[in-house]
Each structure stands twice: as structure tokens, then as C-alpha cells.
Write an enzyme that holds these catalytic residues in place. Sequence first.
Site, mmCIF file in Angstrom:
data_model
loop_
_atom_site.group_PDB
_atom_site.id
_atom_site.type_symbol
_atom_site.label_atom_id
_atom_site.label_comp_id
_atom_site.label_asym_id
_atom_site.label_seq_id
_atom_site.Cartn_x
_atom_site.Cartn_y
_atom_site.Cartn_z
ATOM 1 N N SER A 18 -7.260 -10.435 5.131
ATOM 2 C CA SER A 18 -7.400 -11.294 6.317
ATOM 3 C C SER A 18 -7.059 -12.738 5.997
ATOM 4 C CB SER A 18 -8.842 -11.269 6.829
ATOM 5 O OG SER A 18 -9.201 -9.972 7.193
ATOM 6 N N HIS B 191 -3.888 -9.194 11.420
ATOM 7 C CA HIS B 191 -3.140 -8.258 10.582
ATOM 8 C C HIS B 191 -1.879 -7.850 11.320
ATOM 9 C CE1 HIS B 191 -5.967 -7.391 7.279
ATOM 10 N NE2 HIS B 191 -6.891 -7.692 8.154
ATOM 11 N N HIS C 252 -9.067 -0.368 7.964
ATOM 12 C CA HIS C 252 -10.484 -0.500 7.619
ATOM 13 C C HIS C 252 -11.287 0.675 8.165
ATOM 14 C CE1 HIS C 252 -8.819 -4.606 7.699
ATOM 15 N NE2 HIS C 252 -9.655 -4.851 6.702
ATOM 16 N N TYR D 258 -14.183 0.421 9.386
ATOM 17 C CA TYR D 258 -14.862 0.043 10.639
ATOM 18 C C TYR D 258 -13.977 0.165 11.865
ATOM 19 C CZ TYR D 258 -12.539 -4.486 9.975
ATOM 20 O OH TYR D 258 -11.600 -5.466 9.787
ATOM 21 N N GLU D 259 -12.681 0.364 11.664
ATOM 22 C CA GLU D 259 -11.792 0.551 12.817
ATOM 23 C C GLU D 259 -11.922 1.974 13.378
ATOM 24 O OE1 GLU D 259 -7.744 -1.609 12.433
ATOM 25 O OE2 GLU D 259 -8.447 -1.325 10.380
ATOM 26 N N ALA E 22 -10.548 -10.966 2.093
ATOM 27 C CA ALA E 22 -11.436 -12.081 2.401
ATOM 28 C C ALA E 22 -12.846 -11.579 2.134
ATOM 29 C CB ALA E 22 -11.279 -12.467 3.860
ATOM 30 N N MET F 118 -15.469 -5.853 3.437
ATOM 31 C CA MET F 118 -15.407 -4.588 4.185
ATOM 32 C C MET F 118 -14.178 -3.757 3.823
ATOM 33 S SD MET F 118 -16.375 -6.144 7.921
ATOM 34 C CE MET F 118 -17.624 -7.422 8.117
ATOM 35 N N SER F 119 -13.639 -3.958 2.630
ATOM 36 C CA SER F 119 -12.406 -3.233 2.276
ATOM 37 C C SER F 119 -12.338 -3.004 0.764
ATOM 38 C CB SER F 119 -11.181 -4.040 2.732
ATOM 39 O OG SER F 119 -11.078 -5.232 1.982
ATOM 40 N N ASN G 94 -16.246 -17.705 3.205
ATOM 41 C CA ASN G 94 -17.512 -18.211 3.768
ATOM 42 C C ASN G 94 -18.625 -17.827 2.797
ATOM 43 O OD1 ASN G 94 -16.743 -15.381 4.940
ATOM 44 N ND2 ASN G 94 -18.981 -15.437 4.941
ATOM 45 N N HIS H 209 -15.405 -14.753 12.601
ATOM 46 C CA HIS H 209 -14.095 -14.266 12.157
ATOM 47 C C HIS H 209 -13.103 -15.426 12.095
ATOM 48 C CE1 HIS H 209 -10.925 -11.430 11.354
ATOM 49 N NE2 HIS H 209 -10.264 -11.753 12.457
#
Length: 268
Positions: free
Chosen positions: A26, A57, A79, A81-82, A109, A207-208, A231, A243
Site C-alpha cells: 500500500s 492498488h 488480501h 480480508y478481501e 505498509a 494484514m499481508s 503509522n 487508511h
Amino acid sequence: MQKYKQAADYIEKLAGKAEIGLVLGSGLGGYEQRLEKPVFIPYKDIPGFPISTVQGHKGQLAIGNYLGKKIIILCGRFHYYEGYSLQEVTMYVRVMKLLGVKTLLLSNAAGGVNRSFNPGDLMLIKDYINLSGNNPLIGKNEDDFGPRFPDMTNAFDSSLRGIAKEQAAKLGINLKEGVYAQFSGPSYESPAEIKMAGILGADAVGMSTVPETIVARHCGIRVLGISAITNMAAGITGQAISHKEVMDTGKQVTESFSKLMDAIIEKI
Ligand code: HPA
């Protein structure tokens, strides 16, 4: 195997084989513009490929030469979560394997858990903790790719990590190093989860990356992982995470990330 071969054959016909794979996380897009005469292939055209839905993306492969090497770049990953299965999330890794990829460079990220980190830092991933509750190798083992019980001792290749550290020092980049813990997302973690991750030994969360690393190691691809700390993780500063902040900080570190990538690719 059939579906991986179909996708690899399609890509090979358009762009040939490749030796290095690179995944842009990201906010870290743009590196593909460095390729000489790149061939761009939208994911939607590749047989069996999932389509990336996350904002920021691009959803395409870029393949071309750079610094004397043939590189295949995934501009936007898939991902969990998708809603994809982890087999879909990691399909590209096996397709890369069939295209000849020996080294996979993964970026992402991430939120900083280690309090000595700052947004804008780059972190070399030395190990991972899989907190996603799933594993991409669950199910029948694909013996043609690797063994049922693959070793993860050197998941992030120590010689590649050595190159990354050496090159960062030469470039004057203050490259942090640490353990990356993967949560499933898509909600950012709660402060209590971040506290737990820190106690477990995580320096950053995201998350990846973990499923791809597992599948790459299973089929014998060497992996290097770099996190852009976009962050501080939940509860560390008390500020809410957005985001937009992740994307904006990702963009700010793109220049040093790209310089470091150049130096690493030159040494591979
Ligand atoms: N948590 C999970 N994933 C992330 C974060 C975070 O704080 N920042 C960027 N990706």
C-alpha cells in the site's frame, strides 16, 4: 498445478520468464516505472487470477528488465480480508515459481508496535508471527511445489537480509529490523491486540505478507520482506488510524524504499 500453469503460460507468452518477483505494498506503487520496456498485464486478463479490490492498488503485473535482471512486479497484492481464500491470495507466488522466479521481494505498509520506531521508518522483516488464524498450505499438499511440512527457520533469507542491511548502511538509510505479525484485518487492531502482539515479540503489524512468505518457502523461493512503518499501531499514540494516513506515509517513504530496492536488486 493445471491452473498455475495456465496463468504462467499466458504471462510467459506475453512477457517471457523472470528471475526476481517484487510486490509493492500500500502506498509503495510506482517502482514499476523503472522497468525498461515493461509489459503490463491486468490481473483480470490472466486465467484464474483474483482481482485486487483495495484502494491504492493498481491490479496489474509489470514485467521487464531493470539493472540487468528480469523482474516481475505485482502492482497490488491480494488480501485475505478481501474475501479471497489464502490459496487465491498466494496464487501469484506459484505462478512466479513456474515463470522462473528464485527471489521474492515483498513490501508492505505496517503499523509500528516497537516504540522506538517512527512513521516513515523502513523495517527489514527478520521473522513473522501468523495471527491470521489460517495457513495457505492447509488442504492437500501440492507435492510438485514442496513438502507437506515445510521448514520456516530461515523464512526471510539471511543472506538477502545481509545485503539489505549492507546497502541501507551505504545509502545512509536507517533500516530498522524486526518481527512482523499478521492479523487478518480489515479492521485495524484494537489497542489490547497491539499490546498482546508486543508481548508476543512483534515489532510491526499488518494484514499481508505472511501467507505469501509461507507459500514461497514451500516451493523454495528465497524471500526478503520490507515494511514501511506508516503509522504507530493502535493505542500507542492514542490517535485513530486511517487508511489515508497509511497511504500518505507510504508515498512519503517511496523514494527511500525505491533507492534501497535498487541497491538490493543490483546485488542479487
Ligand atoms: N495495522 C495493520 N495493518 C496496517 C497498519 C496497522 O496499524 N498500518 C498499515 N497497515
